[in-house]
Design an enzyme around this catalytic site. Structure first.
Site, mmCIF file in Angstrom:
data_model
loop_
_atom_site.group_PDB
_atom_site.id
_atom_site.type_symbol
_atom_site.label_atom_id
_atom_site.label_comp_id
_atom_site.label_asym_id
_atom_site.label_seq_id
_atom_site.Cartn_x
_atom_site.Cartn_y
_atom_site.Cartn_z
ATOM 1 N N GLU A 67 -5.518 3.648 5.783
ATOM 2 C CA GLU A 67 -5.045 3.369 4.405
ATOM 3 C C GLU A 67 -6.190 4.935 4.020
ATOM 4 O O GLU A 67 -4.950 5.043 2.993
ATOM 5 C CB GLU A 67 -6.124 2.716 3.843
ATOM 6 N N ARG B 263 0.969 -1.469 0.035
ATOM 7 C CA ARG B 263 -0.092 -0.259 -0.538
ATOM 8 C C ARG B 263 0.383 1.189 -0.040
ATOM 9 O O ARG B 263 0.844 2.373 0.184
ATOM 10 C CB ARG B 263 -0.882 0.012 1.381
ATOM 11 N N SER C 229 -11.021 -0.380 3.669
ATOM 12 C CA SER C 229 -10.510 -0.983 4.210
ATOM 13 C C SER C 229 -10.101 0.254 5.247
ATOM 14 O O SER C 229 -9.219 0.698 3.943
ATOM 15 C CB SER C 229 -9.706 -2.212 3.729
#
Length: 370
Positions: free
Chosen positions: A349, A161, A252
């Site tokens: 995130e 990520r 998420s």
């Protein structure tokens, strides 16, 4: 006045002072240059699926990339194919097209909301695939050098990520500057290189393999993989549906922690552990949340307008009428609970604008991010 709640999948966020829709690459670059030249805060916005904006809104210019074009650049003699998509192209439209045209390598990324231009910034991934597996080149506008700049795969420095593009928002760009909430490098288009095939890439995710009734490492028809992934995502509230509040989220909300060996060894014996790059050990944020005492549907109060999804504990959702402050209160409660139980700081995130998400341990000490 347009609000960011109208433009994001979490459906929270205050007013935007100015919204510009760029319908050509020149329009996009001109809008960015004008903002930078006048010192106006800039927010590049694609699908708004990975963004949490505060209730005060954004006192700057919001640039929306309205371009949606997919082109086949070449079809090599060995079955290789290069596809270029403009940054504003909805990601799942590209995946749907790839599956329909027998372009292998994107099928497990079905159903992810947002735009194509956002995917290399986060190195988006799901069900055993990451966009870094197939990206060949990313063309960007470099806000420092004021020129178009292309990055081949090797220069993008993809991680979990993470990417060179994203790191400029943390002061890790080559010039040391911090570019927030929009990176130094603004994606113009993305080129993917893959192969022509009717079968998928090897299945590398146990849950997906089970849904397809194949062994991990085996392949399956592209269309079947896409259908299975969409079904799995729907079961977790991860496919956008205006009538389902479990999908009013940023997906998420926390990344899976990457731990050193000592930290991983301190986890309970039944905690998930996966080998990761750099000698790290990845564990499951969802597992940590659940074992810290947060169940599906958890809310900080009975009348709270934000809660964990009723389908998946890793999604923070807007149950209708939630504010950014409601989402932040929920996120902080979850972070604090996990830090108290495991000594691990969950890292959000989504890109945050006008909000901060801090977490401390039980004695007020900062818990290091891992």
């Amino acid at each position: 006045m347009t609000t960011l709640a109208d433009l994001t999948t979490l459906r929270v966020g205050g007013p935007a002072r100015n919204v510009v829709e760029a319908r050509s690459e020149r329009d996009l670059i001109d809008a960015v240059r004008e903002a930078d030249a006048t010192g106006t805060p800039l927010l590049m916005l694609g699908g708004g699926s990975n963004l949490l904006v505060g209730d005060q809104g954004f006192d700057g210019v919001v640039v929306r990339d309205a371009r949606s074009e997919i082109s086949l650049q070449n079809d090599g003699a060995c079955g290789g194919v290069s596809i270029t998509a403009t940054a504003g192209t909805p990601w799942d439209h590209l995946v749907e097209t790839a599956v329909a045209e027998d372009w292998m390598g994107l099928e497990a990324l079905s159903g992810i909301p947002g735009s194509t231009g956002a995917t290399p910034v986060q190195n988006v991934g799901a069900y055993g695939q990451e966009v870094g597996d197939t990206i060949a080149l990313v063309r960007t506008w470099d806000r420092t050098e004021e020129r178009v700049r292309s990055f081949p795969l090797v220069a993008l420095q993809f991680g979990y990520r993470d990417s060179l593009l994203k790191r400029s928002m943390r002061g890790e760009a080559p010039d040391g500057g911090v570019w927030h909430p929009t990176p130094r490098y603004i994606v113009l288009d993305v080129t993917f290189h893959t192969r022509m095939a009717t079968l998928s890439a090897p299945i590398r995710y146990a849950q997906l393999a089970a849904a397809l009734d194949v062994a991990e490492g085996e392949r399956a028809p592209l269309t079947e993989v896409r259908e299975a992934v969409l079904a799995l995502r729907r079961s977790k509230g991860m496919v956008l549906d205006s009538g389902d509040h479990d999908t009013w989220s940023a997906g998420s909300f926390f990344t899976n922690p990457l731990l050193d060996e000592a930290s991983a060894a301190a986890l309970p014996q039944d905690a998930p552990r996966y080998a990761a790059a750099g000698g790290k050990v990845k564990t499951s944020a969802a597992w940590l949340i659940e074992h810290a005492g947060f169940s599906r549907g958890f809310a900080v109060a009975a009348d709270a307008r934000a809660s964990l999804s009723t389908k998946h504990t890793l999604a923070l959702t807007n149950r209708g009428g939630a504010t950014a402050a409601d989402v932040v209160a929920l996120a902080r409660a979850v972070q604090a609970g996990v830090a108290e139980r495991f000594g691990i700081a969950l890292v959000p995130e989504p890109v945050t604008v006008g909000v901060t998400l801090e977490v401390s341990g039980s004695h007020g000490r900062s818990v290091p991010r891992v």
